[in-house]
Design an enzyme around this catalytic site. Structure first.
Site, PDB file in Angstrom:
ATOM      1  N   ARG A 219       0.846  -1.204   0.000  1.00 40.24           N
ATOM      2  CA  ARG A 219       0.000   0.000   0.000  1.00 40.24           C
ATOM      3  C   ARG A 219       0.879   1.250   0.000  1.00 40.24           C
ATOM      4  O   ARG A 219       0.571   2.253  -0.634  1.00 40.24           O
ATOM      5  CB  ARG A 219      -0.945  -0.014   1.198  1.00 40.24           C
ATOM      6  CG  ARG A 219      -1.697   1.298   1.380  1.00 40.24           C
ATOM      7  CD  ARG A 219      -2.999   1.180   2.181  1.00 40.24           C
ATOM      8  NE  ARG A 219      -2.952   0.270   3.292  1.00 40.24           N
ATOM      9  CZ  ARG A 219      -2.346   0.497   4.467  1.00 40.24           C
ATOM     10  NH1 ARG A 219      -1.721   1.640   4.683  1.00 40.24           N
ATOM     11  NH2 ARG A 219      -2.382  -0.404   5.413  1.00 40.24           N
TER      12      ARG A 219
ATOM     13  N   TYR B 243     -16.391  17.325 -14.965  1.00 37.31           N
ATOM     14  CA  TYR B 243     -16.788  15.920 -15.080  1.00 37.31           C
ATOM     15  C   TYR B 243     -17.854  15.581 -14.017  1.00 37.31           C
ATOM     16  O   TYR B 243     -17.707  15.957 -12.845  1.00 37.31           O
ATOM     17  CB  TYR B 243     -15.543  15.037 -14.923  1.00 37.31           C
ATOM     18  CG  TYR B 243     -15.860  13.582 -14.784  1.00 37.31           C
ATOM     19  CD1 TYR B 243     -16.593  12.925 -15.765  1.00 37.31           C
ATOM     20  CD2 TYR B 243     -15.453  12.870 -13.669  1.00 37.31           C
ATOM     21  CE1 TYR B 243     -16.910  11.580 -15.626  1.00 37.31           C
ATOM     22  CE2 TYR B 243     -15.761  11.526 -13.523  1.00 37.31           C
ATOM     23  CZ  TYR B 243     -16.494  10.888 -14.504  1.00 37.31           C
ATOM     24  OH  TYR B 243     -16.808   9.567 -14.358  1.00 37.31           O
TER      25      TYR B 243
ATOM     26  N   ASP C 287      -7.469  19.204 -13.409  1.00 31.59           N
ATOM     27  CA  ASP C 287      -7.734  17.901 -14.020  1.00 31.59           C
ATOM     28  C   ASP C 287      -7.317  18.023 -15.488  1.00 31.59           C
ATOM     29  O   ASP C 287      -7.975  18.706 -16.274  1.00 31.59           O
ATOM     30  CB  ASP C 287      -9.224  17.575 -13.878  1.00 31.59           C
ATOM     31  CG  ASP C 287      -9.571  16.192 -14.424  1.00 31.59           C
ATOM     32  OD1 ASP C 287      -8.829  15.686 -15.298  1.00 31.59           O
ATOM     33  OD2 ASP C 287     -10.602  15.634 -14.007  1.00 31.59           O
TER      34      ASP C 287
ATOM     35  N   LYS D 186      -7.871   7.048 -19.224  1.00 33.40           N
ATOM     36  CA  LYS D 186      -8.158   7.595 -20.545  1.00 33.40           C
ATOM     37  C   LYS D 186      -6.897   7.536 -21.422  1.00 33.40           C
ATOM     38  O   LYS D 186      -6.425   6.474 -21.741  1.00 33.40           O
ATOM     39  CB  LYS D 186      -8.717   9.016 -20.389  1.00 33.40           C
ATOM     40  CG  LYS D 186      -9.879   9.096 -19.381  1.00 33.40           C
ATOM     41  CD  LYS D 186     -11.057   8.298 -19.832  1.00 33.40           C
ATOM     42  CE  LYS D 186     -12.253   8.203 -18.906  1.00 33.40           C
ATOM     43  NZ  LYS D 186     -12.154   8.393 -17.518  1.00 33.40           N
TER      44      LYS D 186
HETATM   45  C1  LIG Z   1     -12.132  14.619 -16.851  1.00 30.33           C
HETATM   46  C2  LIG Z   1     -12.258  13.408 -15.982  1.00 30.33           C
HETATM   47  N1  LIG Z   1     -11.771  13.441 -14.741  1.00 30.33           N
HETATM   48  C3  LIG Z   1     -11.864  12.367 -13.910  1.00 30.33           C
HETATM   49  C4  LIG Z   1     -12.486  11.199 -14.316  1.00 30.33           C
HETATM   50  C5  LIG Z   1     -12.598  10.034 -13.376  1.00 30.33           C
HETATM   51  O1  LIG Z   1     -11.657   9.060 -13.678  1.00 30.33           O
HETATM   52  P1  LIG Z   1     -11.877   7.484 -13.419  1.00 30.33           P
HETATM   53  O2  LIG Z   1     -13.036   7.052 -14.249  1.00 30.33           O
HETATM   54  O3  LIG Z   1     -10.563   6.902 -13.819  1.00 30.33           O
HETATM   55  O4  LIG Z   1     -12.159   7.325 -11.966  1.00 30.33           O
HETATM   56  C6  LIG Z   1     -13.008  11.128 -15.616  1.00 30.33           C
HETATM   57  C7  LIG Z   1     -13.696   9.909 -16.080  1.00 30.33           C
HETATM   58  O5  LIG Z   1     -14.356   9.911 -17.084  1.00 30.33           O
HETATM   59  C8  LIG Z   1     -12.888  12.259 -16.464  1.00 30.33           C
HETATM   60  O6  LIG Z   1     -13.385  12.262 -17.724  1.00 30.33           O
END
Ligand SMILES: Cc1ncc(COP(=O)(O)O)c(C=O)c1O
Length: 380
Positions: free
Chosen positions: A46, A99, A171, A196
């Site tokens: 961990r 998001y 982000d 992604k």
């Molecule tokens: C811009 C963005 N941030 C965060 C996330 C969350 O990531 P995860 O699905 O890997 O938890 C996503 C998921 O689609 C996203 O598009």
């Protein structure tokens, strides 16, 4: 070291791993001590493993950071950043158009835990000062945003936030470190859903965070170990393998998305195309300044603004598969209203302009002629 070299060589020394070219998958939960009290680099999985350390170091290099941290998902990464920077009574100001999962985490998990959560339209960076309060500790940005591809001026917002003692997190999932480096623009924290583009093959769920401040790194490391939302070594390996071709894939994603955006912009079934690379995108100039290219996601409003119309197009597409994610080698189509932003209240979606007759395309790296033909037949 240049970006394409970093993706392949950063963060890993083959001499320390029996000269294995790729970081081995250390599939172990713990490491043996020779004697009580021995200080080991890796003790319990961990806290860290050599496979995760290789990924974290490689990613930190891509974002021009000093410390990288891997998590079991993008959401776990956001959660860790919020916990590392906010205490009950503090306030986080987030860009309104973000998001859906981040919106849900802020409103349904952080707010009940005593964090004040506010949202603002920060298209005009000059509006930030009025939106801050004495309790604001963190500014949460996403640029370009999911799904409407809006941008914020990261450099201007970071400079203004810092004048008020507010930390800035970005982000960077849609841009990737290949197209945009928020820390270089003045942000304190950069975060990715590596699920992604970084992973890039739709086979791993993973989140990444990077910073270049030792104190922030200590706080994030503490939360990472204390709450334990970490990825396993196999997932770290897959993310590392994906990263090795990030620069090549992104060039093709951008090439294909530019062609798709241009095609859709003149199609009679389309009311509006959202893509920062189009000259009529309201922040095209900012995109040119802030990003190296414009990314692989294109969103549209259909002229027929109904779920039935969106569904008909999505079902007719052959190569664009209807799926939640984005950023993989294959093309995907997403109905943001019910999928990525299903967790957002309808009134919030209405305020942001997320509509029933809207589709988000994650343009893959297939042959562009096949992709354009697929779109043409589905929209006919
Ligand atoms: C811009 C963005 N941030 C965060 C996330 C969350 O990531 P995860 O699905 O890997 O938890 C996503 C998921 O689609 C996203 O598009």
């Amino acid at each position: 070291m240049k970006f394409a070299t970093k993706t392949i060589h950063s963060g890993y020394d083959h001499h320390q791993h029996n000269r294995a070219l790729m970081p081995p998958v250390y599939q172990t939960s713990a490491f043996a001590h020779d004697h009580v009290g021995e200080a080991l680099e890796f003790g319990y999985a961990r806290t860290g493993t050599p496979t995760r350390a290789a990924l974290e170091a490689c990613f930190a290099a891509l974002e021009n950071a000093t410390h990288g941290f891997a998590f079991g998902s993008g959401m776990a990464a956001i959660d860790a950043v919020l916990r590392a920077t906010l205490q009950p009574g503090d306030e986080v100001l987030a860009v309104a158009d973000l998001y859906g999962g981040a919106y849900r985490l802020l409103t349904k998990v952080m707010a009940p835990a005593g964090i004040t959560v506010r949202f603002a339209d920060l298209t005009d960076p000059a509006s930030l000062t009025a939106a801050l309060t004495p309790a604001t500790r963190l500014l949460w940005l996403e640029s370009p945003t999911n799904p409407l591809l809006n941008l914020v001026d990261i450099a201007a917002l970071a400079a203004s936030a810092h004048r008020h003692g507010v930390k800035v997190a970005v982000d960077n999932t849609f841009a990737t470190p290949y197209l945009q480096n928020p820390l270089d623009l003045g942000a304190d924290i950069v975060m990715h859903s590596a699920t992604k583009y970084l992973g890039g093959h739709s086979d791993v769920l993973l989140g990444l965070v990077a910073v270049k401040d030792a104190e922030l790194a200590k706080s994030i490391k503490f939360i990472q170990n204390a709450t334990g939302g970490v990825p396993g070594p196999q997932d770290c390996f897959l993310a590392l393998r994906g990263i090795k071709t990030l620069h090549l894939r992104m060039e093709r994603h951008c090439d294909n998305a530019e062609r798709v955006a241009a095609f859709l912009a003149t199609h009679p079934a389309i009311e509006k195309v959202f893509y920062p690379g189009l000259a009529d995108h309201p922040q095209h100039e900012l995109a040119r300044r802030q990003m190296r290219r414009f990314g692989g996601v294109v969103t549209v409003y259909l002229k027929d603004d109904s779920r039935a119309a969106a569904s008909r197009v999505a079902e007719r597409l052959q190569y664009f598969l209807l799926a939640e994610s984005l950023g993989g080698v294959e093309s995907l189509v997403n109905h943001s209203y019910t999928m990525s932003h299903g967790g957002m209240p309808p009134e919030q979606k209405a305020a942001l302009g997320i509509r029933e007759g809207q589709l988000r395309f994650s343009v893959g790296i297939e042959d562009i002629d096949d992709l354009l033909a697929d779109l043409a037949q589905a929209l006919a």
